[in-house]
Design a protein around this motif. Structure first.
Motif, mmCIF file in Angstrom:
data_model
loop_
_atom_site.group_PDB
_atom_site.id
_atom_site.type_symbol
_atom_site.label_atom_id
_atom_site.label_comp_id
_atom_site.label_asym_id
_atom_site.label_seq_id
_atom_site.Cartn_x
_atom_site.Cartn_y
_atom_site.Cartn_z
ATOM 1 N N ASP A 82 0.598 -1.660 0.202
ATOM 2 C CA ASP A 82 0.215 0.041 0.274
ATOM 3 C C ASP A 82 0.694 1.255 -0.020
ATOM 4 O O ASP A 82 0.242 2.389 0.454
ATOM 5 C CB ASP A 82 -0.652 0.203 1.523
ATOM 6 C CG ASP A 82 -0.048 -0.022 2.213
ATOM 7 O OD1 ASP A 82 0.880 -0.160 2.817
ATOM 8 O OD2 ASP A 82 -1.186 0.484 3.335
ATOM 9 N N HIS A 109 -4.493 9.099 1.382
ATOM 10 C CA HIS A 109 -4.075 8.626 0.331
ATOM 11 C C HIS A 109 -5.330 8.300 -0.651
ATOM 12 O O HIS A 109 -5.466 8.547 -2.008
ATOM 13 C CB HIS A 109 -3.879 7.252 0.843
ATOM 14 C CG HIS A 109 -2.538 6.695 0.271
ATOM 15 N ND1 HIS A 109 -1.347 5.618 0.699
ATOM 16 C CD2 HIS A 109 -0.874 7.944 0.609
ATOM 17 C CE1 HIS A 109 -0.292 6.300 0.949
ATOM 18 N NE2 HIS A 109 0.200 7.181 0.758
ATOM 19 N N ALA A 110 -6.905 8.086 -0.076
ATOM 20 C CA ALA A 110 -8.127 8.120 -1.340
ATOM 21 C C ALA A 110 -8.481 9.563 -1.437
ATOM 22 O O ALA A 110 -8.844 9.700 -3.119
ATOM 23 C CB ALA A 110 -8.946 7.876 0.019
ATOM 24 N N ARG A 111 -7.840 11.048 -1.052
ATOM 25 C CA ARG A 111 -7.998 11.644 -1.284
ATOM 26 C C ARG A 111 -6.993 12.749 -3.049
ATOM 27 O O ARG A 111 -6.693 13.292 -3.445
ATOM 28 C CB ARG A 111 -8.466 13.182 -0.729
ATOM 29 C CG ARG A 111 -9.215 12.674 -0.124
ATOM 30 C CD ARG A 111 -10.428 13.694 -0.168
ATOM 31 N NE ARG A 111 -10.788 14.876 -0.626
ATOM 32 C CZ ARG A 111 -10.606 16.244 0.689
ATOM 33 N NH1 ARG A 111 -10.684 15.557 1.422
ATOM 34 N NH2 ARG A 111 -10.643 17.637 -0.326
ATOM 35 N N THR A 140 2.978 4.274 -1.193
ATOM 36 C CA THR A 140 2.848 5.744 -2.276
ATOM 37 C C THR A 140 4.160 5.698 -2.768
ATOM 38 O O THR A 140 5.128 6.060 -2.356
ATOM 39 C CB THR A 140 2.033 6.948 -1.209
ATOM 40 O OG1 THR A 140 1.199 6.912 -0.766
ATOM 41 C CG2 THR A 140 1.699 7.611 -2.703
ATOM 42 N N LYS A 161 -4.486 6.496 5.382
ATOM 43 C CA LYS A 161 -4.975 5.671 4.500
ATOM 44 C C LYS A 161 -6.632 6.716 3.712
ATOM 45 O O LYS A 161 -6.703 6.534 2.139
ATOM 46 C CB LYS A 161 -7.048 5.142 4.984
ATOM 47 C CG LYS A 161 -7.192 4.037 4.014
ATOM 48 C CD LYS A 161 -7.930 2.862 4.824
ATOM 49 C CE LYS A 161 -8.746 3.495 6.010
ATOM 50 N NZ LYS A 161 -9.908 1.759 5.819
ATOM 51 N N ARG A 162 -7.738 7.424 4.339
ATOM 52 C CA ARG A 162 -8.286 9.080 3.457
ATOM 53 C C ARG A 162 -7.825 9.375 3.576
ATOM 54 O O ARG A 162 -8.196 10.275 1.516
ATOM 55 C CB ARG A 162 -8.981 9.620 5.311
ATOM 56 C CG ARG A 162 -10.097 8.342 5.689
ATOM 57 C CD ARG A 162 -10.233 8.844 6.638
ATOM 58 N NE ARG A 162 -11.225 8.602 7.907
ATOM 59 C CZ ARG A 162 -12.083 8.507 8.143
ATOM 60 N NH1 ARG A 162 -12.570 9.752 8.820
ATOM 61 N NH2 ARG A 162 -12.804 7.325 9.260
#
Length: 198
Positions: free
Chosen positions: A26, A127-129, A28, A124-125
């Motif tokens: 996971d 990365h989602a953005r 980046t 996590k949030r």
């Protein structure tokens, strides 16, 4: 026979090594912008979240730092205050009182929450953005002392001031959702270019 066994072992090791990866699944990708060697991208003026607000995210004036060594030491720490009753503790602390609160749990459940669990959720949030995360743990210019949470300025790092308001909002959302009354931070910082190949 011994020669064939050695050859088989070498081939098996080579096959496994060529298919494995050192990067976590996971992770980046590391930004390839050499400007990050000097600190974060953008400017402090891009942060528009009000300081000391009584509604919405409650943040302190960013603590700007320029320690010198690398881009990781250049930037600012933004402290976001929670409004719940749970306290954050350093990773490694254990006990039945230290846990991640289930959704809708009463305030007496999990009165202590491991900081790294909060950090993972924030990461996590982010990365989602589409926001680049460049570390979790001690904030810019922190002077960590053992497992004393308040000395760590525990934070998730981002590399660009343009993402600061969104990151602050995400931290506030997690603190509110998990009922945390402690503080957590965002470190707006560059990269340690001694460890990054561009």
């Amino acid at each position: 026979m011994r020669h064939q066994t050695s050859l088989v072992l070498v081939l098996a090791f080579t096959a496994v090594a060529s298919t494995s990866s050192c990067a976590p699944p996971d992770s980046t990708p590391v930004p390839s912008d050499p400007r990050l060697c000097d600190g974060p991208l953008g400017t402090r003026a891009q942060l528009t979240t009000p300081i000391g607000a009584t509604e919405g995210p409650r943040i302190d004036e960013p603590l700007e730092c320029s320690e010198g060594g690398s881009g990781m030491d250049e930037g600012a720490y933004i402290r976001i205050h929670g409004q719940g009753s749970r306290q954050l503790v350093m990773p490694g602390r254990s006990g039945e009182q230290t846990c991640v609160p289930p959704a809708g749990a009463k305030s007496g459940v999990c009165p202590e929450v491991p900081a790294h669990e909060v950090a993972d959720e924030i990461k996590k949030r982010l990365h989602a953005r589409g926001i680049v995360v460049n570390g979790i743990g001690a904030g810019v210019c922190a002077q960590p002392a053992g497992d004393d949470f308040d000395t760590w300025d525990y934070s998730v790092g981002i590399t660009d001031w343009k993402d600061a308001d969104a990151a602050v909002a995400i931290v506030d959302e997690v603190l509110q959702g998990w009922g945390i009354g402690h503080h957590f931070g965002i470190s707006v910082r560059g990269m340690n270019c001694d460890m990054v190949l561009f």
